[in-house]
Design a protein around this motif. Structure first.
Motif, short mmCIF file in Angstrom:
data_model
loop_
_atom_site.label_atom_id
_atom_site.label_comp_id
_atom_site.label_asym_id
_atom_site.label_seq_id
_atom_site.Cartn_x
_atom_site.Cartn_y
_atom_site.Cartn_z
N ALA A 1 32.05 30.96 77.04
CA ALA A 1 31.43 30.34 78.22
C ALA A 1 30.07 29.81 77.82
O ALA A 1 29.49 30.22 76.81
CB ALA A 1 31.28 31.35 79.35
N LYS A 2 29.56 28.89 78.60
CA LYS A 2 28.22 28.34 78.39
C LYS A 2 27.24 29.12 79.25
O LYS A 2 27.55 29.50 80.39
CB LYS A 2 28.16 26.86 78.76
N VAL A 3 26.05 29.37 78.70
CA VAL A 3 25.00 30.06 79.44
C VAL A 3 23.75 29.19 79.41
O VAL A 3 23.27 28.81 78.33
CB VAL A 3 24.67 31.44 78.81
N ASP A 4 23.24 28.86 80.59
CA ASP A 4 22.00 28.09 80.67
C ASP A 4 20.84 29.04 80.43
O ASP A 4 20.66 30.02 81.16
CB ASP A 4 21.86 27.44 82.06
N THR A 5 20.05 28.78 79.38
CA THR A 5 18.90 29.62 79.04
C THR A 5 17.63 28.79 79.14
O THR A 5 17.68 27.58 79.35
CB THR A 5 19.02 30.16 77.60
N LEU A 6 16.50 29.43 78.95
CA LEU A 6 15.22 28.69 78.95
C LEU A 6 15.12 27.74 77.78
O LEU A 6 14.39 26.75 77.82
CB LEU A 6 14.05 29.68 78.92
N GLU A 7 15.86 28.02 76.70
CA GLU A 7 15.82 27.17 75.50
C GLU A 7 16.94 26.16 75.43
O GLU A 7 17.06 25.43 74.46
CB GLU A 7 15.88 28.06 74.24
N GLY A 8 17.80 26.11 76.44
CA GLY A 8 18.93 25.19 76.42
C GLY A 8 20.22 25.92 76.72
O GLY A 8 20.22 27.05 77.20
N VAL A 9 21.34 25.30 76.39
CA VAL A 9 22.65 25.88 76.67
C VAL A 9 23.16 26.59 75.42
O VAL A 9 23.16 26.02 74.33
CB VAL A 9 23.65 24.79 77.10
N TYR A 10 23.55 27.85 75.60
CA TYR A 10 24.11 28.64 74.50
C TYR A 10 25.54 29.02 74.84
O TYR A 10 25.92 29.08 76.00
CB TYR A 10 23.30 29.92 74.28
N THR A 11 26.33 29.31 73.81
CA THR A 11 27.71 29.73 74.01
C THR A 11 27.80 31.24 73.88
O THR A 11 27.34 31.81 72.89
CB THR A 11 28.64 29.07 72.97
N ALA A 12 28.39 31.87 74.89
CA ALA A 12 28.68 33.30 74.85
C ALA A 12 30.12 33.48 74.42
O ALA A 12 31.00 32.72 74.84
CB ALA A 12 28.45 33.93 76.21
N THR A 13 30.36 34.46 73.57
CA THR A 13 31.70 34.77 73.10
C THR A 13 32.11 36.12 73.67
O THR A 13 31.26 37.02 73.83
CB THR A 13 31.71 34.84 71.56
N GLU A 14 33.38 36.26 73.96
CA GLU A 14 33.88 37.51 74.52
C GLU A 14 33.34 38.71 73.73
O GLU A 14 33.37 38.72 72.51
CB GLU A 14 35.41 37.51 74.48
#
Length: 88
Positions: A47-60
């Motif tokens: 899934a994508k996670v919106d962070t303060l530094e941009g969009v990161y990908t989270a893995t199960e």
């Protein structure tokens, strides 16, 4: 050269797994998006996670952490376990 110690900070976190997707959607207030659940047996959810530094990908299996300013970010399980301890 000076040395510094990280201040103790209590954060909220939830493990990113299939069993708690609805809970994670509520927890992240819409900052967890584009969840991809593969249909094969050995597929890994992302899934994508919106962070303060941009969009990161989270893995199960990653942890989704809510930071001290209300921001969200993913963290790999091994780093999470080395950095945080449960305080219930």
């Amino acid at each position: 050269m000076a040395k510094y110690r990280k201040k103790p900070v209590v954060v909220e976190a939830k493990e990113f797994k299939r069993e708690n997707l609805k809970e994670l959607e509520y927890f992240t207030k819409g900052n967890l998006r584009d969840v991809n659940i593969p249909r094969c047996l050995d597929g890994i959810m992302t899934a994508k996670v919106d962070t303060l530094e941009g969009v990161y990908t989270a893995t199960e299996g990653d942890y989704i952490i809510k930071g001290i300013k209300g921001e969200f970010y993913p963290c790999k399980p091994d780093i999470f376990e080395q950095t945080y301890e449960r305080v219930d």
